[in-house]
Write a protein that holds these residues in place. Sequence first.
Motif, PDB file in Angstrom:
ATOM      1  N   LYS A 264      -7.938  20.174  36.044  1.00 19.12           N
ATOM      2  CA  LYS A 264      -9.180  20.278  36.803  1.00 19.12           C
ATOM      3  C   LYS A 264     -10.102  19.112  36.490  1.00 19.12           C
ATOM      4  N   THR A 265     -10.199  18.780  35.215  1.00 15.85           N
ATOM      5  CA  THR A 265     -11.024  17.634  34.834  1.00 15.85           C
ATOM      6  C   THR A 265     -10.537  16.364  35.523  1.00 15.85           C
ATOM      7  N   LEU A 266      -9.225  16.172  35.543  1.00 16.86           N
ATOM      8  CA  LEU A 266      -8.682  14.959  36.143  1.00 16.86           C
ATOM      9  C   LEU A 266      -8.904  14.947  37.660  1.00 16.86           C
ATOM     10  N   ALA A 267      -8.771  16.108  38.273  1.00 25.48           N
ATOM     11  CA  ALA A 267      -9.034  16.200  39.714  1.00 25.48           C
ATOM     12  C   ALA A 267     -10.480  15.809  39.995  1.00 25.48           C
ATOM     13  N   LEU A 268     -11.353  16.240  39.114  1.00 30.64           N
ATOM     14  CA  LEU A 268     -12.759  15.910  39.244  1.00 30.64           C
ATOM     15  C   LEU A 268     -12.982  14.399  39.150  1.00 30.64           C
ATOM     16  N   VAL A 269     -12.300  13.786  38.207  1.00 25.31           N
ATOM     17  CA  VAL A 269     -12.415  12.332  38.042  1.00 25.31           C
ATOM     18  C   VAL A 269     -11.930  11.621  39.301  1.00 25.31           C
ATOM     19  N   GLU A 270     -10.791  12.033  39.821  1.00 26.17           N
ATOM     20  CA  GLU A 270     -10.246  11.410  41.041  1.00 26.17           C
ATOM     21  C   GLU A 270     -11.233  11.543  42.197  1.00 26.17           C
ATOM     22  N   GLN A 271     -11.748  12.737  42.338  1.00 28.10           N
ATOM     23  CA  GLN A 271     -12.661  13.002  43.438  1.00 28.10           C
ATOM     24  C   GLN A 271     -13.924  12.162  43.305  1.00 28.10           C
ATOM     25  N   LEU A 272     -14.385  12.053  42.082  1.00 28.14           N
ATOM     26  CA  LEU A 272     -15.587  11.270  41.806  1.00 28.14           C
ATOM     27  C   LEU A 272     -15.326   9.791  42.087  1.00 28.14           C
ATOM     28  N   MET A 273     -14.091   9.378  41.873  1.00 29.23           N
ATOM     29  CA  MET A 273     -13.741   7.999  42.148  1.00 29.23           C
ATOM     30  C   MET A 273     -13.759   7.765  43.657  1.00 29.23           C
ATOM     31  N   LYS A 274     -13.218   8.710  44.414  1.00 29.59           N
ATOM     32  CA  LYS A 274     -13.214   8.583  45.874  1.00 29.59           C
ATOM     33  C   LYS A 274     -14.629   8.556  46.430  1.00 29.59           C
ATOM     34  N   ARG A 275     -15.434   9.489  45.947  1.00 27.65           N
ATOM     35  CA  ARG A 275     -16.781   9.651  46.485  1.00 27.65           C
ATOM     36  C   ARG A 275     -17.747   8.579  46.002  1.00 27.65           C
ATOM     37  N   GLY A 276     -17.475   8.069  44.789  1.00 28.93           N
ATOM     38  CA  GLY A 276     -18.365   7.060  44.241  1.00 28.93           C
ATOM     39  C   GLY A 276     -19.491   7.667  43.449  1.00 28.93           C
ATOM     40  N   SER A 277     -20.201   8.567  44.060  1.00 26.54           N
ATOM     41  CA  SER A 277     -21.373   9.146  43.419  1.00 26.54           C
ATOM     42  C   SER A 277     -21.729  10.388  44.194  1.00 26.54           C
ATOM     43  N   CYS A 278     -21.771  11.517  43.552  1.00 27.40           N
ATOM     44  CA  CYS A 278     -22.158  12.707  44.315  1.00 27.40           C
ATOM     45  C   CYS A 278     -22.601  13.877  43.452  1.00 27.40           C
ATOM     46  N   GLY A 279     -23.025  14.913  44.119  1.00 32.28           N
ATOM     47  CA  GLY A 279     -23.645  16.046  43.454  1.00 32.28           C
ATOM     48  C   GLY A 279     -22.656  17.145  43.106  1.00 32.28           C
ATOM     49  N   VAL A 280     -23.131  18.124  42.368  1.00 37.61           N
ATOM     50  CA  VAL A 280     -22.307  19.215  41.876  1.00 37.61           C
ATOM     51  C   VAL A 280     -21.743  20.051  43.026  1.00 37.61           C
ATOM     52  N   THR A 281     -22.583  20.431  43.947  1.00 35.90           N
ATOM     53  CA  THR A 281     -22.168  21.317  45.036  1.00 35.90           C
ATOM     54  C   THR A 281     -21.068  20.689  45.878  1.00 35.90           C
ATOM     55  N   GLU A 282     -21.259  19.418  46.179  1.00 35.35           N
ATOM     56  CA  GLU A 282     -20.300  18.668  46.980  1.00 35.35           C
ATOM     57  C   GLU A 282     -18.918  18.691  46.316  1.00 35.35           C
ATOM     58  N   LEU A 283     -18.885  18.379  45.031  1.00 35.31           N
ATOM     59  CA  LEU A 283     -17.623  18.377  44.300  1.00 35.31           C
ATOM     60  C   LEU A 283     -17.019  19.772  44.263  1.00 35.31           C
ATOM     61  N   ALA A 284     -17.865  20.763  44.079  1.00 32.48           N
ATOM     62  CA  ALA A 284     -17.380  22.142  44.008  1.00 32.48           C
ATOM     63  C   ALA A 284     -16.702  22.522  45.324  1.00 32.48           C
ATOM     64  N   ASN A 285     -17.272  22.108  46.435  1.00 37.47           N
ATOM     65  CA  ASN A 285     -16.653  22.378  47.730  1.00 37.47           C
ATOM     66  C   ASN A 285     -15.333  21.644  47.885  1.00 37.47           C
ATOM     67  N   ASP A 286     -15.343  20.343  47.548  1.00 43.14           N
ATOM     68  CA  ASP A 286     -14.139  19.531  47.674  1.00 43.14           C
ATOM     69  C   ASP A 286     -12.973  20.154  46.911  1.00 43.14           C
ATOM     70  N   LEU A 287     -13.248  20.652  45.741  1.00 48.79           N
ATOM     71  CA  LEU A 287     -12.168  21.056  44.836  1.00 48.79           C
ATOM     72  C   LEU A 287     -12.005  22.564  44.747  1.00 48.79           C
ATOM     73  N   ASP A 288     -12.753  23.282  45.589  1.00 46.89           N
ATOM     74  CA  ASP A 288     -12.653  24.743  45.564  1.00 46.89           C
ATOM     75  C   ASP A 288     -12.895  25.312  44.178  1.00 46.89           C
ATOM     76  N   MET A 289     -13.958  24.870  43.581  1.00 49.69           N
ATOM     77  CA  MET A 289     -14.320  25.402  42.267  1.00 49.69           C
ATOM     78  C   MET A 289     -15.745  25.945  42.352  1.00 49.69           C
ATOM     79  N   GLY A 290     -16.090  26.754  41.396  1.00 49.79           N
ATOM     80  CA  GLY A 290     -17.470  27.223  41.325  1.00 49.79           C
ATOM     81  C   GLY A 290     -18.376  26.102  40.875  1.00 49.79           C
TER      82      GLY A 290
END
Lengths: 251, 251
Positions: free
Chosen positions: B12-38
């Motif tokens: 999950k941590t690594l998925a978060l890193v990948e997603q953050l790399m794609k997005r560049g910069s973003c908020g908690v809610t956005e990432l939570a939606n992208d990755l289906d996490m709380g």
Amino acid sequence: MNAKYPVRTTEKTLALVEQLMKRGSCGVTELANDLDMGKSAVHNHLTTLQEHGYVQKVGDEYQLSLKFLEVGGRIRKSMEFYQVAEPEVKSLAAETNELANILVEEQGMGVYLMRAKGKDAVDLDTYAGLRTCLHATALGKAILAHLPESRVEEIIEHRGLEQKTPKSIGTREELFQALNDIRERGYAIDDGERLEGLRCLGAPVKTSSGEVLGAISVSAPASRVSDEDLHGDLPEKVLSAANVIELNINY
Amino acid sequence: MNAKYPVRTTEKTLALVEQLMKRGSCGVTELANDLDMGKSAVHNHLTTLQEHGYVQKVGDEYQLSLKFLEVGGRIRKSMEFYQVAEPEVKSLAAETNELANILVEEQGMGVYLMRAKGKDAVDLDTYAGLRTCLHATALGKAILAHLPESRVEEIIEHRGLEQKTPKSIGTREELFQALNDIRERGYAIDDGERLEGLRCLGAPVKTSSGEVLGAISVSAPASRVSDEDLHGDLPEKVLSAANVIELNINY
DNA sequence: AACGGCGTTCTCTAGACCAGAACGCTTATT
DNA sequence: AATAAGCGTTCTGGTCTAGAGAACGCCGTT
């Protein structure tokens, strides 16, 4: 700021990465001993990291892979400051024949983004990604001089004022005096403060609204930089490079 | 090889890193939606990564920090091939006035370690850390030609033979024929296989025992490289650079 | 043959991860 | 002004999993 609800499993993974970086390449048992973890736990973490490309197995040892370079490279490439400054660092190096660098501030430390070597350049160990404290380099001081004073306080509070050489800035007063001088003068000087015998000259790069993005510098052995150079030719070239970057960033 | 007992939290941590790399910069809610996490889970992971310096909060958004560049830089710096090849890439670029690169193989892909630009160099988007498939570049083919055949099979099995341009190698037979030619000739040619209009010439760097460590190349627009150049002056320079690296590595 | 070391597999339970609800804060809307 | 809608953050309980420890297979050495 420390995490209020840290994810312990993630912390273990990160500890493993750090340890693997220190060791370079090593086996499961060795890591388990270093980190006081069971072998199975280490093994599970390593294979997980491997599956995602961050670790690879070479022979019967594990090591970090170049995935970190890929991620780091992408992050750097996405920074506007880097994109614009890159060609200017190269021309600055070519023009002066010395070593040119750019640095940005992150978490109270300076991070070298890249360097370019002119034909006489000294060979320092400043690779892209290297962290350094801000108060002991011309680059760092150029940045500090244009941060809000409260931020500077925060940073010296958090990071201290380590003396790299006897000439390094060691007290708050010295530092704030130096930052004042830099603001008046427009550029920062490091005369053996980071490394004995090395002279550097750094200039800040700011947005039109006055926010500092980073700094650009030239480093050369003291033997090749006279006192006149330090206040004549050299600052002119560095300031001009900084200025070109500023213009290209602000359109 | 996939992990038998993966650490899901780490994934999950690594998925978060990948997603953050794609997005560049973003908020908690956005990432939570992208990755289906709380949101709380995402928040816990982010603050943990932040505490260890891999993530930073800028304003009210999170982003990856340059720590990845630091780790990547240290890994690269610790590679003997990089240390020895670095100055040679620079001289090769200076000598030819074109773009010079070095590449190593990792997990069946090519990873660019660095590049140096001569004064007329084209501006490709090959940054340090970038991954590329091996069969479509001169660098990659030079490496493949000196790997054990079983390894080559494994790699094309795993990575396929994507056609980057109409000229790219698209079949096993073509590839093995090309690798044979390269072994006979001593260097590899890429004539628009990776990028239309770009010609590259790459040579392998091997240890005294025949193991391939990486490859070095020059890239130039087809307009500046005649067919004669491709088999005369250019290979000589590239091979000579490869040779110097080999000598310095084997002492 | 026996040993000591390694990486890996497997099981079981103590412990942690995290969904979801609630809270304070800022910004947009009425 | 008042409300609402959004955010990031805090907190807790139930569920799931991380990982100790034991066992295994596989070297090389004794």
